[in-house]
Design a protein around this motif. Sequence first.
Motif, PDB file in Angstrom:
ATOM      1  N   ALA A   1       0.834  -1.206   0.000  1.00 13.21           N
ATOM      2  CA  ALA A   1       0.000   0.000   0.000  1.00 13.21           C
ATOM      3  C   ALA A   1       0.868   1.255   0.000  1.00 13.21           C
ATOM      4  N   LEU A   2       1.919   1.247   0.801  1.00 16.50           N
ATOM      5  CA  LEU A   2       2.810   2.408   0.850  1.00 16.50           C
ATOM      6  C   LEU A   2       3.579   2.566  -0.465  1.00 16.50           C
ATOM      7  N   LEU A   3       4.045   1.447  -1.010  1.00 16.04           N
ATOM      8  CA  LEU A   3       4.826   1.487  -2.250  1.00 16.04           C
ATOM      9  C   LEU A   3       4.035   2.130  -3.381  1.00 16.04           C
ATOM     10  N   ASN A   4       2.746   1.858  -3.420  1.00 13.52           N
ATOM     11  CA  ASN A   4       1.902   2.389  -4.489  1.00 13.52           C
ATOM     12  C   ASN A   4       1.286   3.735  -4.147  1.00 13.52           C
ATOM     13  N   GLY A   5       1.559   4.232  -2.960  1.00 16.05           N
ATOM     14  CA  GLY A   5       0.986   5.497  -2.528  1.00 16.05           C
ATOM     15  C   GLY A   5       1.816   6.695  -2.964  1.00 16.05           C
ATOM     16  N   SER A   6       1.222   7.863  -2.871  1.00 15.39           N
ATOM     17  CA  SER A   6       1.883   9.085  -3.338  1.00 15.39           C
ATOM     18  C   SER A   6       3.040   9.498  -2.437  1.00 15.39           C
ATOM     19  N   GLU A   7       2.947   9.197  -1.129  1.00 18.17           N
ATOM     20  CA  GLU A   7       4.005   9.635  -0.209  1.00 18.17           C
ATOM     21  C   GLU A   7       5.346   9.018  -0.566  1.00 18.17           C
ATOM     22  N   SER A   8       5.372   7.699  -0.749  1.00 18.67           N
ATOM     23  CA  SER A   8       6.639   7.041  -1.053  1.00 18.67           C
ATOM     24  C   SER A   8       7.177   7.486  -2.409  1.00 18.67           C
ATOM     25  N   LYS A   9       6.301   7.647  -3.373  1.00 13.90           N
ATOM     26  CA  LYS A   9       6.755   8.110  -4.686  1.00 13.90           C
ATOM     27  C   LYS A   9       7.374   9.500  -4.583  1.00 13.90           C
ATOM     28  N   ALA A  10       6.778  10.351  -3.744  1.00 19.38           N
ATOM     29  CA  ALA A  10       7.313  11.699  -3.558  1.00 19.38           C
ATOM     30  C   ALA A  10       8.672  11.659  -2.868  1.00 19.38           C
ATOM     31  N   LEU A  11       8.797  10.854  -1.823  1.00 16.48           N
ATOM     32  CA  LEU A  11      10.056  10.795  -1.082  1.00 16.48           C
ATOM     33  C   LEU A  11      11.159  10.138  -1.895  1.00 16.48           C
ATOM     34  N   ARG A  12      10.793   9.148  -2.704  1.00 15.74           N
ATOM     35  CA  ARG A  12      11.803   8.551  -3.587  1.00 15.74           C
ATOM     36  C   ARG A  12      12.231   9.548  -4.661  1.00 15.74           C
ATOM     37  N   HIS A  13      11.272  10.327  -5.134  1.00 11.17           N
ATOM     38  CA  HIS A  13      11.614  11.397  -6.079  1.00 11.17           C
ATOM     39  C   HIS A  13      12.634  12.350  -5.464  1.00 11.17           C
ATOM     40  N   LEU A  14      12.403  12.760  -4.221  1.00 12.72           N
ATOM     41  CA  LEU A  14      13.324  13.692  -3.566  1.00 12.72           C
ATOM     42  C   LEU A  14      14.678  13.052  -3.294  1.00 12.72           C
ATOM     43  N   PHE A  15      14.676  11.764  -2.972  1.00 10.47           N
ATOM     44  CA  PHE A  15      15.935  11.039  -2.734  1.00 10.47           C
ATOM     45  C   PHE A  15      16.842  11.159  -3.960  1.00 10.47           C
ATOM     46  N   PHE A  16      16.273  10.895  -5.131  1.00 14.98           N
ATOM     47  CA  PHE A  16      17.067  10.985  -6.360  1.00 14.98           C
ATOM     48  C   PHE A  16      17.289  12.442  -6.769  1.00 14.98           C
ATOM     49  N   ALA A  17      16.324  13.314  -6.462  1.00 18.67           N
ATOM     50  CA  ALA A  17      16.457  14.725  -6.819  1.00 18.67           C
ATOM     51  C   ALA A  17      17.662  15.356  -6.131  1.00 18.67           C
ATOM     52  N   GLU A  18      17.868  15.035  -4.861  1.00 18.88           N
ATOM     53  CA  GLU A  18      19.011  15.592  -4.135  1.00 18.88           C
ATOM     54  C   GLU A  18      20.326  15.155  -4.765  1.00 18.88           C
ATOM     55  N   ARG A  19      20.365  13.943  -5.254  1.00 24.47           N
ATOM     56  CA  ARG A  19      21.588  13.445  -5.878  1.00 24.47           C
ATOM     57  C   ARG A  19      21.792  14.042  -7.266  1.00 24.47           C
ATOM     58  N   GLU A  20      20.704  14.237  -7.985  1.00 26.89           N
ATOM     59  CA  GLU A  20      20.798  14.870  -9.301  1.00 26.89           C
ATOM     60  C   GLU A  20      21.245  16.319  -9.189  1.00 26.89           C
ATOM     61  N   ALA A  21      20.817  16.988  -8.112  1.00 27.73           N
ATOM     62  CA  ALA A  21      21.135  18.407  -7.946  1.00 27.73           C
ATOM     63  C   ALA A  21      22.637  18.653  -7.921  1.00 27.73           C
ATOM     64  N   ALA A  22      23.404  17.662  -7.496  1.00 31.04           N
ATOM     65  CA  ALA A  22      24.863  17.825  -7.408  1.00 31.04           C
ATOM     66  C   ALA A  22      25.525  17.820  -8.779  1.00 31.04           C
ATOM     67  N   LYS A  23      24.790  17.411  -9.808  1.00 30.32           N
ATOM     68  CA  LYS A  23      25.364  17.315 -11.149  1.00 30.32           C
ATOM     69  C   LYS A  23      25.148  18.620 -11.908  1.00 30.32           C
ATOM     70  N   ILE A  24      26.211  19.117 -12.515  1.00 27.67           N
ATOM     71  CA  ILE A  24      26.148  20.371 -13.278  1.00 27.67           C
ATOM     72  C   ILE A  24      25.981  20.006 -14.747  1.00 27.67           C
ATOM     73  N   VAL A  25      24.865  20.408 -15.313  1.00 30.56           N
ATOM     74  CA  VAL A  25      24.479  19.960 -16.649  1.00 30.56           C
ATOM     75  C   VAL A  25      25.534  20.270 -17.704  1.00 30.56           C
ATOM     76  N   ASP A  26      26.085  21.480 -17.684  1.00 31.90           N
ATOM     77  CA  ASP A  26      26.979  21.897 -18.767  1.00 31.90           C
ATOM     78  C   ASP A  26      28.457  21.787 -18.420  1.00 31.90           C
ATOM     79  N   LEU A  27      28.778  21.047 -17.350  1.00 29.51           N
ATOM     80  CA  LEU A  27      30.179  20.824 -16.999  1.00 29.51           C
ATOM     81  C   LEU A  27      30.430  19.329 -16.852  1.00 29.51           C
ATOM     82  N   PRO A  28      31.559  18.830 -17.332  1.00 34.68           N
ATOM     83  CA  PRO A  28      31.852  17.401 -17.183  1.00 34.68           C
ATOM     84  C   PRO A  28      32.175  17.063 -15.731  1.00 34.68           C
ATOM     85  N   SER A  29      31.985  15.798 -15.376  1.00 36.01           N
ATOM     86  CA  SER A  29      32.296  15.376 -13.999  1.00 36.01           C
ATOM     87  C   SER A  29      33.781  15.527 -13.692  1.00 36.01           C
TER      88      SER A  29
END
Length: 697
Positions: free
Chosen positions: A260-288
């Motif tokens: 029930a939690l896996l299919n609910g909006s809360e977990s999807k939102a928190l998983r989105h933020l989990f990956f969002a925080e990691r994506e934020a560290a990446k600079i689109v126009d600069l190489p790693s």
Amino acid sequence: MLASANQGGDSDVAVIRLDNPPVNGLSHQVRPTVMAGLEAALADAAVKAIVLTGAGKIFCGGADLRQFNTPAASATPSLQALVERIEASPKPVVAAIDGIAYGGGFELALACHYRLVSPQAKLALPEVKLGLLPGCGGTQRLPRLIGVDAALRIIVGGDPVAALDAVRLGMADVLIEGDFLAAAVAYARRVVVTGGAHPVAAQRPIALADRQMVFTAAREQASKQKRGFPAPLACISCVEAALDLPFEEGLKFEHQQFTALLNGSESKALRHLFFAEREAAKIVDLPSSQARRPITQVGVIGAGTMGAGITMCFANAGMPVILMEARREALERGLALIRKNYAATVAKGKLSQEALESRLSIISTTLDYQDLHDADLVIEAVFEDMVVKKEVFQQLDQVCKPGAIMASNTSRLDLNEIAAGTSRPQDVIGLHFFSPANVMRLLEVVRGAATAADVVAGAMQLAKTIGKIGVLVGVCEGFVGNRMLTPYAREAQFLLEEGASVQQVDRALYNFGMAMGPLAMADMAGLDIARAARLRLAPTRPAHLRYSQVADRICDMGRFGQKTGAGFYRYEAGSRTPIPDPEIEALIERCAQEAQIQRRSLSQEEIVERTIYALINEGARILEQGIAQRASDIDTVYVNGYGFPAYRGGPLFYADTVGLDKVYARICEYHRRHGEYWEPAPLLERLAMTGKNFHGV
């Protein structure tokens, strides 16, 4: 992906090693290989015991989050099948945990008969932080292993447990130092020699004398500390089921709750933020591989609340920092504030006295700009005034060494104008900390038109070093967060004039999930701060646009919020609790009358839509203009800096959840009713018309 081998040339102990970098996750490719290794060991008569361990310094980080809600998550064998096979093994299975064992990784270890840990091991069931619960028996086995009270703390809190504490609690059997794997194999041989039945967590008895008090207290605490989050309460219910139901029935209940939690909006939102925080560290126009400007020595100008907090950020990370002020008394006040903050942390048991002294020892002070010459980075945290900030940067331009980064903590001002006043605009960047800087995790990294690539890369790395979530943003009025805050606050004050009370507006948004209502938040931040920004921008505001006088009139009364004991609310001495004030309600009515606004009854739904949809519309403009790199960066800013409810995933994720066609339709309606403030953002219109969403951009 995964290897199975025998230790030391002997065939009596099989070693199954998880090897799936970076965290030895239990993906659908790994599980079959583990099962195959297990079956091979069980079928080999020469093998008397099995050791399960991880490659490198990690046991297992758990399931692959990216596979949740995909067929890969349920591919055979499931983690549940693997756990059951280990638990039913007639041969002893020893989990050798060197490093982290999180989530499904720790549930795998719980199914083993014995658990050994190295000194650096950390064990956790952190699923609750992603809106989930342990879905493979963790809520049923752990209470049987360590008791209900301790299990509730670990499962509902989700925080890691260090090796020594894990042994003390009974989560692990033995702590091993030295050659860890060799010792684990030797331990496995000893338990074979000992003979007898091997311990199975699922078969242990469980009891709790004062269960009503324990579970009532747990639910009250979860409801208070995790308001709006269903996962903590579901975790508690599952632990309670471990008491009430046979083990197999408890597993079924846990699985139902997990699904029930896996299919609910809360977990999807928190998983989105989990990956969002990691994506934020990446600079689109600069190489790693982009080189980073090195930062080891830092200077901070301004010892007020913000400067003191910024100074603490660097001291907490072990970076030497020099704090500068113009006057000795101001410097002493800043140091006193730093000491007070650290002392409070010591009093709460979250910091040792030794650590306090260590952090204070790397903070030095000065009244002279010349003492900043050796700093790799200097951050100004002075009054939010362009003239003042330009003066500071002109001084820094003269004294900073070549290559030093000169940063502004401005929350709204034009960084390009600040940089243009120096001879080295390439070295200028914005580092917008949020108050209190030593607590808030967000850091807006503002890239100016001339900011050098290695300065940008160095600043983003610095955010990680000091434990912040760095989000790269461009230059505009208010950057991302405060630019979006402007229409949010505007609509809140318009709603007051149209008929809502101060308390009604704040309550509606608090119930939506915001950490605070917009008017209580304004009181906390200081109404004079927002007024200064309005006065600065007044010449740019078209005369025909509606403007609420409410906040200005409150400031005219000398009410600047909590700092003066009165703002939109009034406050008792020494208290931060807002008290509704009839005087302000009367003022609002007068402002509405003067503006010829017919007041009416307003619903909670309209209050939420008017404020939150204003955020979304402005966020769409910011995204289209390239001020933010990606939609998820905007969500990260608003959740971590402005109290947007994490379980809704941020403004743009929430808009996707509602449906952009629905959001767009309501914004069009408000545009017809309230005029050009509500003109739909072109990006929002395009996405709504084509059935797309923000996070597909």
